[in-house]
Design a protein around this motif. Structure first.
Motif, short mmCIF file in Angstrom:
data_model
loop_
_atom_site.label_atom_id
_atom_site.label_comp_id
_atom_site.label_asym_id
_atom_site.label_seq_id
_atom_site.Cartn_x
_atom_site.Cartn_y
_atom_site.Cartn_z
N THR A 1 0.82 -1.21 0.12
CA THR A 1 -0.07 0.02 -0.04
C THR A 1 0.87 1.19 -0.09
OG1 THR A 1 -1.83 -1.23 1.30
CG2 THR A 1 -1.93 1.21 1.27
N GLY A 2 0.63 2.06 -0.85
CA GLY A 2 1.17 3.44 -1.02
C GLY A 2 2.50 3.44 -1.66
N ALA A 3 2.91 2.45 -2.43
CA ALA A 3 4.28 2.10 -3.12
C ALA A 3 3.91 3.20 -4.62
CB ALA A 3 4.45 0.77 -3.54
N ALA A 4 3.02 3.00 -4.96
CA ALA A 4 2.93 3.95 -6.00
C ALA A 4 2.06 5.30 -5.71
CB ALA A 4 1.75 3.41 -7.20
N LEU A 5 2.70 6.30 -6.09
CA LEU A 5 2.13 7.87 -5.67
C LEU A 5 1.24 8.46 -6.81
CD1 LEU A 5 5.49 8.86 -4.02
CD2 LEU A 5 3.53 7.81 -2.82
N THR B 1 7.71 5.42 -13.86
CA THR B 1 7.67 3.82 -14.13
C THR B 1 6.73 3.05 -13.22
OG1 THR B 1 9.74 4.22 -14.92
CG2 THR B 1 9.24 1.82 -14.38
N PRO B 2 6.13 1.94 -13.56
CA PRO B 2 5.32 1.24 -12.40
C PRO B 2 6.33 0.81 -11.49
CG PRO B 2 4.55 0.63 -14.96
CD PRO B 2 5.90 1.51 -14.98
N TRP B 3 5.58 0.86 -10.25
CA TRP B 3 6.71 0.18 -9.24
C TRP B 3 6.87 -1.17 -9.43
CZ3 TRP B 3 6.29 -3.35 -5.28
CH2 TRP B 3 7.36 -3.21 -4.15
N ARG B 4 6.00 -1.97 -9.72
CA ARG B 4 6.37 -3.17 -10.64
C ARG B 4 6.58 -3.23 -11.97
NH1 ARG B 4 4.22 -8.67 -9.65
NH2 ARG B 4 2.26 -7.77 -8.27
N VAL B 5 7.72 -3.46 -12.26
CA VAL B 5 8.03 -3.47 -13.71
C VAL B 5 7.38 -4.68 -14.55
CG1 VAL B 5 9.51 -3.22 -15.74
CG2 VAL B 5 9.94 -2.10 -13.44
N PRO B 6 6.59 -4.77 -15.62
CA PRO B 6 6.23 -5.94 -16.12
C PRO B 6 7.51 -6.60 -16.84
CG PRO B 6 4.74 -4.05 -16.59
CD PRO B 6 5.92 -3.70 -16.02
N GLY C 1 5.68 3.77 -0.15
CA GLY C 1 5.77 2.60 0.78
C GLY C 1 6.69 1.51 0.21
N VAL C 2 7.51 0.78 0.73
CA VAL C 2 8.19 -0.42 0.26
C VAL C 2 8.06 -1.65 1.31
CG1 VAL C 2 9.72 1.27 -0.97
CG2 VAL C 2 10.31 0.54 1.41
N PRO C 3 8.22 -2.79 0.61
CA PRO C 3 8.09 -3.83 1.59
C PRO C 3 9.46 -4.13 2.39
CG PRO C 3 8.35 -4.45 -0.68
CD PRO C 3 8.33 -3.14 -0.85
N ASN C 4 10.60 -3.58 1.87
CA ASN C 4 11.92 -3.88 2.43
C ASN C 4 12.99 -2.98 1.94
OD1 ASN C 4 13.05 -5.14 -0.48
ND2 ASN C 4 11.64 -6.80 -0.12
N ASP C 5 14.11 -3.07 2.41
CA ASP C 5 15.19 -2.33 1.66
C ASP C 5 15.87 -2.88 0.54
OD1 ASP C 5 15.10 -0.68 4.07
OD2 ASP C 5 16.60 -1.99 5.21
N THR D 1 14.17 -2.76 -2.34
CA THR D 1 13.33 -2.17 -3.79
C THR D 1 13.87 -0.80 -3.60
OG1 THR D 1 11.32 -1.74 -2.63
CG2 THR D 1 11.72 -4.00 -2.90
N TRP D 2 13.52 -0.34 -5.05
CA TRP D 2 13.31 1.13 -5.16
C TRP D 2 12.15 1.62 -4.43
CZ3 TRP D 2 13.07 1.46 -11.25
CH2 TRP D 2 11.60 1.15 -11.72
N ALA D 3 12.03 3.04 -4.36
CA ALA D 3 10.77 3.76 -3.76
C ALA D 3 10.65 4.84 -4.69
CB ALA D 3 11.48 4.25 -2.40
N GLN D 4 9.27 5.11 -4.97
CA GLN D 4 8.87 6.24 -5.77
C GLN D 4 9.05 7.37 -4.99
OE1 GLN D 4 5.07 5.99 -7.76
NE2 GLN D 4 5.77 4.23 -9.15
N TRP D 5 8.99 8.57 -5.54
CA TRP D 5 8.85 9.83 -4.64
C TRP D 5 8.28 10.85 -5.71
CZ3 TRP D 5 10.53 14.21 -7.12
CH2 TRP D 5 11.64 14.12 -8.06
N ALA D 6 7.63 12.05 -4.99
CA ALA D 6 6.83 12.77 -5.52
C ALA D 6 6.96 14.08 -4.90
CB ALA D 6 5.16 12.32 -5.63
#
Length: 511
Positions: free
Chosen positions: A211-215, A221-226, A453-457, A459-464
């Motif tokens: 929750t909150g990963a995508a701002l 870019t999508p937080w999860r890249v297909p 938000g991120v699940p662990n250290d 992964t990348w994190a989106q910012w806005a």
């Protein structure tokens, strides 16, 4: 000496070159040979290219490096064919020697590659024979240099000769294009492996984005890249095709007990699933050679514990099916991070071009020292006893990912409406974690950005953020601070030898 226009001879040689390529391409597929002669030459060029030259090429063209190289080799063969055609005006033997020399170079390239078998000689030999035969047939149809004395008769004869030559050259060209296009239908091994991959039902999930990963900044870019959009940088001109039933992994070297594992062995072990962002060392400041996915596989630490690692070991030499190697720090494979022998990506069996059936995923390290696709061998060893593909070409032995951030919205050089403008992007510091992201407008004070938000250290994190832009030219910059307290340096450094540094900065116009 022939007075026939040179263009006819050049065209004859070029068509002959193209025809030979097409025949060898089809026979490679029919015989399930590992690579076409063109691909073998391209692979050899990759191996012989100095590291900094290769890096410069990647910086210039990105993930188009392989298509451009294949196209360049193809055009070079067609061009040399045209040279042979020109030589044929004076010497048929000289023209044949050009094609035979090209064949000898292709043979040397093929024999130098891992997995070479005598069957690879058949497509190559057929291609050379096609060069010689087609050039002879087209040379016989080249309009004669000495027209009849009668002007009217001469015109009709010239037109007929030209028409006959062009029809024959056009026929060979169409046949070559049709063969090349149809060659992709002959790869039985690839079709069999793709079928096996589609039938696999792995005990994995595709993961749930936190929750909150995508701002919600449009254009990021999508937080999860297909899987289909995930970056791919490797040296494999020909993607290894491996039947999962035949795949084996050998773990050996400085261990108490050597292990040989099958695909089924991995499926029967505990499966670990984790979000991990992978990044290429060739990624420049603000670059796109990075992606985040949900990976499923078996922890390497558990396998190494079972093998019993010598306390004197400090590295693992990984080897791919295609012979590519990298050296990985032993601690990155034995600590608490989720270093995986990955079988699945975003809930699906690995795509073939991303390492199917098994690849390595190591959080916190650049791919050149960790992310072996089509992995088949892990040798526990020491750095002072090994060398690996990229370290032999000037990169550092260890490649921890550097803390980075980039602006994705707005685009550099774009025009936006004056007033409130949403900006955003990504920040990453794998296995350390992103603590904060700051942005700066027109060299003013740094301001805090919103962080997703991120699940662990790992992964990348989106910012806005929202900025107020007056009409005119503006400069935006971004920097990240990781959980260790380190803030990105402004000092620009090249990607060689261990990754780029610097703030990503863009210019925009508000109107």
């Amino acid at each position: 000496m022939s007075t026939t226009p040179r263009r006819y001879h050049a065209l004859a040689g070029a068509v002959a070159g193209l025809s030979g390529i097409a025949v060898s391409h089809v026979l490679t597929g029919v015989l399930n040979a590992r690579a076409t002669p063109v691909q073998s030459v391209a692979e050899t060029i990759i191996v012989l290219t100095p590291g900094r030259v290769a890096e410069g090429f990647i910086q210039l063209v990105g993930q188009l490096d392989k298509p451009i190289l294949i196209t360049s080799v193809t055009l070079a063969i067609v061009g040399l064919g045209a040279v042979a055609g020109l030589i044929s005006r004076r010497s048929g033997l000289g023209a044949n020697l050009v094609f035979l020399a090209m064949g000898a170079l292709a043979l040397a390239a093929a024999m130098s590659r891992p997995g070479f078998t005598p069957s690879a000689l058949i497509p190559l030999g057929a291609g050379v024979a096609t060069w010689l035969v087609v050039l002879t047939l087209l040379a016989d149809a080249v309009p004669p240099p000495d027209p009849p004395v009668d002007r009217a008769e001469s015109g009709r004869s010239d037109a007929s000769s030209r028409r006959g030559f062009l029809l024959r050259a056009g026929g060979f060209t169409l046949a070559a294009v049709a063969l090349a296009a149809g060659g992709r239908f002959f790869g039985r091994d690839l079709r069999a492996v793709e079928s096996a991959r589609r039938l696999l039902r792995l005990p994995v999930s595709r993961g749930t984005e936190p929750t909150g990963a995508a701002l919600g900044v449009r254009g990021t870019t999508p937080w999860r890249v297909p899987n289909g959009s995930f970056y791919r940088i490797d040296t494999a001109m020909v993607v290894p095709v491996i039947d999962p039933a035949q795949w084996r992994l050998r773990i050996h070297g400085m261990v108490d007990k050597e292990l040989t594992l099958t695909y089924q062995d991995l499926l029967e072990r505990d499966m670990t699933q984790a979000w991990v962002t992978l990044c290429c060392v060739s990624n420049p400041v603000g670059g796109d050679l990075i992606g985040n996915a949900f990976w499923s596989g078996v922890r390497v630490a558990d396998l190494l514990a079972e093998a019993g690692v010598s306390p004197d070991a400090d590295a693992v030499l990984q080897t791919s099916k295609d012979g590519w190697t990298c050296g990985t720090p032993i601690e990155a494979l034995t600590d608490d991070r989720n270093s995986l022998l990955a079988l699945a990506m975003n809930g699906e069996p690995l795509p073939v071009d991303h390492g199917f059936p098994v690849r390595m995923v190591v959080p916190g390290l650049y791919g050149y020292v960790s992310a072996t696709k089509w992995v088949v061998d892990l040798e526990v060893t020491r750095y002072d006893r090994i060398s690996a593909y990229w370290t032999e070409r000037g990169w550092s032995a260890k490649g921890p990912v550097k803390t980075h951030s980039r602006i994705e919205v707005p685009d550099n050089g774009s025009e936006v409406s004056a007033g409130s403008v949403r900006i955003g992007g990504q920040a990453w510091a794998q296995h350390t974690g992103v603590a904060a992201v700051e942005y700066r407008l027109d060299g003013n004070a740094w301001e805090q950005a919103e962080l997703g938000g991120v699940p662990n250290d790992d992964t990348w994190a989106q910012w806005a953020a929202t900025v107020e832009l007056e009409p005119g030219e503006h400069t935006l910059a971004v920097r990240a601070t990781d959980s260790s307290g380190y803030t990105q340096t402004s000092a620009r450094a090249d990607v060689v030898p261990d990754g780029a540094t610097g703030w990503h900065t863009i210019d925009v116009t508000a109107s």
